[in-house]
Scaffold this motif. Sequence first.
Motif, PDB file in Angstrom:
ATOM      1  N   ASN A  22       0.808  -1.222   0.000  1.00  0.00           N
ATOM      2  CA  ASN A  22       0.000   0.000   0.000  1.00  0.00           C
ATOM      3  C   ASN A  22       0.842   1.272   0.000  1.00  0.00           C
ATOM      4  OD1 ASN A  22      -2.842  -0.989   0.049  1.00  0.00           O
ATOM      5  ND2 ASN A  22      -2.080  -2.064   1.854  1.00  0.00           N
ATOM      6  N   LEU A  23       2.025   1.206   0.561  1.00  0.00           N
ATOM      7  CA  LEU A  23       2.942   2.338   0.455  1.00  0.00           C
ATOM      8  C   LEU A  23       3.378   2.509  -1.002  1.00  0.00           C
ATOM      9  CD1 LEU A  23       4.706   4.593   1.586  1.00  0.00           C
ATOM     10  CD2 LEU A  23       6.405   2.852   2.221  1.00  0.00           C
ATOM     11  N   ALA A  24       3.683   1.399  -1.663  1.00  0.00           N
ATOM     12  CA  ALA A  24       4.051   1.458  -3.078  1.00  0.00           C
ATOM     13  C   ALA A  24       2.914   2.052  -3.906  1.00  0.00           C
ATOM     14  CB  ALA A  24       4.405   0.058  -3.587  1.00  0.00           C
ATOM     15  N   ALA A  25       1.691   1.590  -3.661  1.00  0.00           N
ATOM     16  CA  ALA A  25       0.529   2.098  -4.406  1.00  0.00           C
ATOM     17  C   ALA A  25       0.283   3.580  -4.111  1.00  0.00           C
ATOM     18  CB  ALA A  25      -0.708   1.275  -4.055  1.00  0.00           C
ATOM     19  N   ALA A  26       0.483   3.982  -2.864  1.00  0.00           N
ATOM     20  CA  ALA A  26       0.301   5.387  -2.494  1.00  0.00           C
ATOM     21  C   ALA A  26       1.303   6.272  -3.217  1.00  0.00           C
ATOM     22  CB  ALA A  26       0.436   5.550  -0.982  1.00  0.00           C
ATOM     23  N   LEU A  27       2.554   5.832  -3.265  1.00  0.00           N
ATOM     24  CA  LEU A  27       3.585   6.614  -3.949  1.00  0.00           C
ATOM     25  C   LEU A  27       3.338   6.645  -5.457  1.00  0.00           C
ATOM     26  CD1 LEU A  27       6.619   5.388  -1.844  1.00  0.00           C
ATOM     27  CD2 LEU A  27       5.746   7.735  -1.927  1.00  0.00           C
ATOM     28  N   GLY A  28       2.786   5.563  -5.996  1.00  0.00           N
ATOM     29  CA  GLY A  28       2.398   5.553  -7.403  1.00  0.00           C
ATOM     30  C   GLY A  28       1.326   6.583  -7.681  1.00  0.00           C
ATOM     31  N   ARG A  29       0.373   6.714  -6.796  1.00  0.00           N
ATOM     32  CA  ARG A  29      -0.688   7.713  -6.947  1.00  0.00           C
ATOM     33  C   ARG A  29      -0.156   9.133  -6.792  1.00  0.00           C
ATOM     34  NH1 ARG A  29      -6.360   6.849  -6.794  1.00  0.00           N
ATOM     35  NH2 ARG A  29      -6.828   4.630  -6.978  1.00  0.00           N
ATOM     36  N   LEU A  30       0.927   9.262  -6.067  1.00  0.00           N
ATOM     37  CA  LEU A  30       1.534  10.580  -5.882  1.00  0.00           C
ATOM     38  C   LEU A  30       2.455  10.956  -7.046  1.00  0.00           C
ATOM     39  CD1 LEU A  30       2.347  10.359  -2.060  1.00  0.00           C
ATOM     40  CD2 LEU A  30       0.578  11.756  -3.147  1.00  0.00           C
ATOM     41  N   GLY A  31       2.461  10.106  -8.076  1.00  0.00           N
ATOM     42  CA  GLY A  31       3.210  10.417  -9.279  1.00  0.00           C
ATOM     43  C   GLY A  31       4.652   9.960  -9.271  1.00  0.00           C
ATOM     44  N   LYS A  32       5.014   9.148  -8.297  1.00  0.00           N
ATOM     45  CA  LYS A  32       6.387   8.642  -8.229  1.00  0.00           C
ATOM     46  C   LYS A  32       6.536   7.387  -9.088  1.00  0.00           C
ATOM     47  CE  LYS A  32       7.434  11.847  -5.287  1.00  0.00           C
ATOM     48  NZ  LYS A  32       8.290  12.988  -5.699  1.00  0.00           N
ATOM     49  N   LYS A  33       7.731   7.205  -9.620  1.00  0.00           N
ATOM     50  CA  LYS A  33       8.043   5.987 -10.365  1.00  0.00           C
ATOM     51  C   LYS A  33       8.503   4.948  -9.345  1.00  0.00           C
ATOM     52  CE  LYS A  33       9.007   3.542 -14.122  1.00  0.00           C
ATOM     53  NZ  LYS A  33       7.922   2.959 -14.923  1.00  0.00           N
ATOM     54  N   VAL A  34       7.718   3.879  -9.197  1.00  0.00           N
ATOM     55  CA  VAL A  34       7.887   2.942  -8.086  1.00  0.00           C
ATOM     56  C   VAL A  34       8.139   1.523  -8.587  1.00  0.00           C
ATOM     57  CG1 VAL A  34       6.832   1.993  -5.991  1.00  0.00           C
ATOM     58  CG2 VAL A  34       6.286   4.337  -6.697  1.00  0.00           C
ATOM     59  N   LEU A  35       9.096   0.852  -7.954  1.00  0.00           N
ATOM     60  CA  LEU A  35       9.294  -0.583  -8.128  1.00  0.00           C
ATOM     61  C   LEU A  35       9.088  -1.264  -6.793  1.00  0.00           C
ATOM     62  CD1 LEU A  35      10.227  -3.170  -9.646  1.00  0.00           C
ATOM     63  CD2 LEU A  35      12.583  -2.538  -9.073  1.00  0.00           C
ATOM     64  N   LEU A  36       8.198  -2.229  -6.743  1.00  0.00           N
ATOM     65  CA  LEU A  36       7.975  -3.049  -5.556  1.00  0.00           C
ATOM     66  C   LEU A  36       8.643  -4.401  -5.781  1.00  0.00           C
ATOM     67  CD1 LEU A  36       6.555  -3.736  -2.832  1.00  0.00           C
ATOM     68  CD2 LEU A  36       4.533  -4.403  -4.184  1.00  0.00           C
ATOM     69  N   ILE A  37       9.541  -4.778  -4.869  1.00  0.00           N
ATOM     70  CA  ILE A  37      10.212  -6.080  -4.957  1.00  0.00           C
ATOM     71  C   ILE A  37       9.675  -6.991  -3.862  1.00  0.00           C
ATOM     72  CG2 ILE A  37      12.411  -7.301  -4.806  1.00  0.00           C
ATOM     73  CD1 ILE A  37      13.815  -4.816  -5.798  1.00  0.00           C
ATOM     74  N   ASP A  38       9.143  -8.112  -4.273  1.00  0.00           N
ATOM     75  CA  ASP A  38       8.663  -9.121  -3.328  1.00  0.00           C
ATOM     76  C   ASP A  38       9.825 -10.063  -3.036  1.00  0.00           C
ATOM     77  OD1 ASP A  38       7.355 -11.007  -1.831  1.00  0.00           O
ATOM     78  OD2 ASP A  38       5.712 -11.331  -3.256  1.00  0.00           O
ATOM     79  N   LEU A  39      10.365  -9.973  -1.832  1.00  0.00           N
ATOM     80  CA  LEU A  39      11.527 -10.799  -1.475  1.00  0.00           C
ATOM     81  C   LEU A  39      11.146 -11.881  -0.462  1.00  0.00           C
ATOM     82  CD1 LEU A  39      14.438 -10.607  -2.544  1.00  0.00           C
ATOM     83  CD2 LEU A  39      15.080  -9.493  -0.405  1.00  0.00           C
ATOM     84  N   ASP A  40       9.881 -12.214  -0.415  1.00  0.00           N
ATOM     85  CA  ASP A  40       9.382 -13.249   0.492  1.00  0.00           C
ATOM     86  C   ASP A  40       8.937 -14.454  -0.339  1.00  0.00           C
ATOM     87  OD1 ASP A  40       8.030 -14.854   2.325  1.00  0.00           O
ATOM     88  OD2 ASP A  40       7.090 -13.160   3.347  1.00  0.00           O
ATOM     89  N   PRO A  41       9.486 -15.651  -0.075  1.00  0.00           N
ATOM     90  CA  PRO A  41       9.102 -16.843  -0.849  1.00  0.00           C
ATOM     91  C   PRO A  41       7.605 -17.142  -0.826  1.00  0.00           C
ATOM     92  CG  PRO A  41      11.077 -17.286   0.440  1.00  0.00           C
ATOM     93  CD  PRO A  41      10.567 -15.948   0.900  1.00  0.00           C
ATOM     94  N   GLN A  42       6.893 -16.626   0.156  1.00  0.00           N
ATOM     95  CA  GLN A  42       5.445 -16.846   0.191  1.00  0.00           C
ATOM     96  C   GLN A  42       4.742 -16.097  -0.939  1.00  0.00           C
ATOM     97  OE1 GLN A  42       3.702 -17.100   4.419  1.00  0.00           O
ATOM     98  NE2 GLN A  42       5.525 -15.853   4.707  1.00  0.00           N
ATOM     99  N   GLY A  43       5.398 -15.064  -1.455  1.00  0.00           N
ATOM    100  CA  GLY A  43       4.816 -14.315  -2.575  1.00  0.00           C
ATOM    101  C   GLY A  43       3.558 -13.546  -2.227  1.00  0.00           C
ATOM    102  N   ASN A  44       3.395 -13.165  -0.976  1.00  0.00           N
ATOM    103  CA  ASN A  44       2.159 -12.503  -0.576  1.00  0.00           C
ATOM    104  C   ASN A  44       1.982 -11.121  -1.204  1.00  0.00           C
ATOM    105  OD1 ASN A  44       1.400 -14.655   1.000  1.00  0.00           O
ATOM    106  ND2 ASN A  44       2.218 -13.823   2.896  1.00  0.00           N
ATOM    107  N   ALA A  45       3.073 -10.379  -1.330  1.00  0.00           N
ATOM    108  CA  ALA A  45       2.970  -9.059  -1.954  1.00  0.00           C
ATOM    109  C   ALA A  45       2.572  -9.203  -3.423  1.00  0.00           C
ATOM    110  CB  ALA A  45       4.288  -8.305  -1.822  1.00  0.00           C
ATOM    111  N   THR A  46       3.097 -10.219  -4.078  1.00  0.00           N
ATOM    112  CA  THR A  46       2.770 -10.479  -5.480  1.00  0.00           C
ATOM    113  C   THR A  46       1.276 -10.738  -5.645  1.00  0.00           C
ATOM    114  OG1 THR A  46       4.974 -11.395  -5.887  1.00  0.00           O
ATOM    115  CG2 THR A  46       3.229 -12.042  -7.420  1.00  0.00           C
ATOM    116  N   VAL A  47       0.738 -11.608  -4.809  1.00  0.00           N
ATOM    117  CA  VAL A  47      -0.688 -11.939  -4.877  1.00  0.00           C
ATOM    118  C   VAL A  47      -1.548 -10.745  -4.486  1.00  0.00           C
ATOM    119  CG1 VAL A  47      -2.497 -13.406  -3.891  1.00  0.00           C
ATOM    120  CG2 VAL A  47      -0.265 -14.386  -4.441  1.00  0.00           C
ATOM    121  N   ALA A  48      -1.119 -10.021  -3.456  1.00  0.00           N
ATOM    122  CA  ALA A  48      -1.910  -8.909  -2.941  1.00  0.00           C
ATOM    123  C   ALA A  48      -2.071  -7.774  -3.949  1.00  0.00           C
ATOM    124  CB  ALA A  48      -1.276  -8.358  -1.656  1.00  0.00           C
TER     125      ALA A  48
END
Length: 255
Positions: A22-48
Motif C-alpha cells: 500500500n505504500l508502493a501504491a500510495a507513492l504511485g498515486r503521488l506520481g512517483k516511479k515505483v518498483l515493488l520487490i517481493d523478497l518473500d518466498p510466500q509471494g504474498n505481496a505479489t498476490v496482494a
Amino acid sequence: MGRVVAVANQKGGVGKTTTAVNLAAALGRLGKKVLLIDLDPQGNATVAIGVDKDSLNGSVFEVLTGELKPKAATVYVEQANIDLMPANGDLTAAEVTLLEEDMGPKRLRKSLKKTRMNYDIIIIDCPPTLNMLTLNALTAADGIVIPVQCEFFALEGLSALMGTIDTVQEQLNATLHVDGILRTMHDRRNNLANDVSNELVTHFGMKVLQTIIPRNVRLAEAPSHGESVLDYDLSSNGAIAYLALGNELVRKTNI
C-alpha cells in the motif's frame, strides 16, 4: 538515483506486506516511479497486488541467481501504477545458493545498481525472519521502514531488530538509515494500543513516524481482491492512512 527502502521486521503479523504494497501504491498515486520487490518466498505481496505467482515468466529468484536482468523479471501493475518484481516458492532455493557465496548478502544490491536509476523509489517487502534474503534487502537499502503492531511484545521485537540493523551497518551497509517506525493495526479505543504507541515515541522519539495505520476492514479485505486498499476503497481509513504515509515519507526522505 532512486531510494531503496526495505520494509522489515523480524516479527511476523505486524502488517509488513500490507505496508509494502500500500505504500508502493500510495507513492504511485503521488506520481512517483515505483518498483515493488517481493523478497518473500510466500509471494504474498505479489498476490496482494493482483499478480498470479504461479504463472510468472520471471521473478526475483532469477535476478538473484543471475539468470535474468531486473527489467526482464519486472511486470507493470496498471491499476496501482507501479512496477513489480514478483516472487514465489522458487525464492527459497535462491537463499540456499546465496548462503554458499562469499558475496551472497550483496547480490541484490549489485543487481539493482543500474535499475535504481529508473525509479524514484524501490520498496522491498522482506521475509518475517532474519535470513539471507533479509540481509540482501538491508544491504541493498538506503532506508528501512519498520512496521510495529501496537501490542505487548512490540518493544521486545523492535529492540532485536535494532540490534540486527546495527550489525548490518557495521559489516555490510554503513549508510543504512532507519526512515521510520510505523505503528500499525492501531485501535485508538484500546488502552494497551495507546500505551504501546506512547512508549514507542518515548523510546525512539523522532524515529517514530507521525502516520498511524488503523485497524480497518477494507485494509484486510483488499488483498483477497488482488488490489491495494487505494484501488479497493480509496475513501477508507486504511487508504487515507497509507496516502498520508506516502506523503510523510516523500517529505522526510526527499524522494
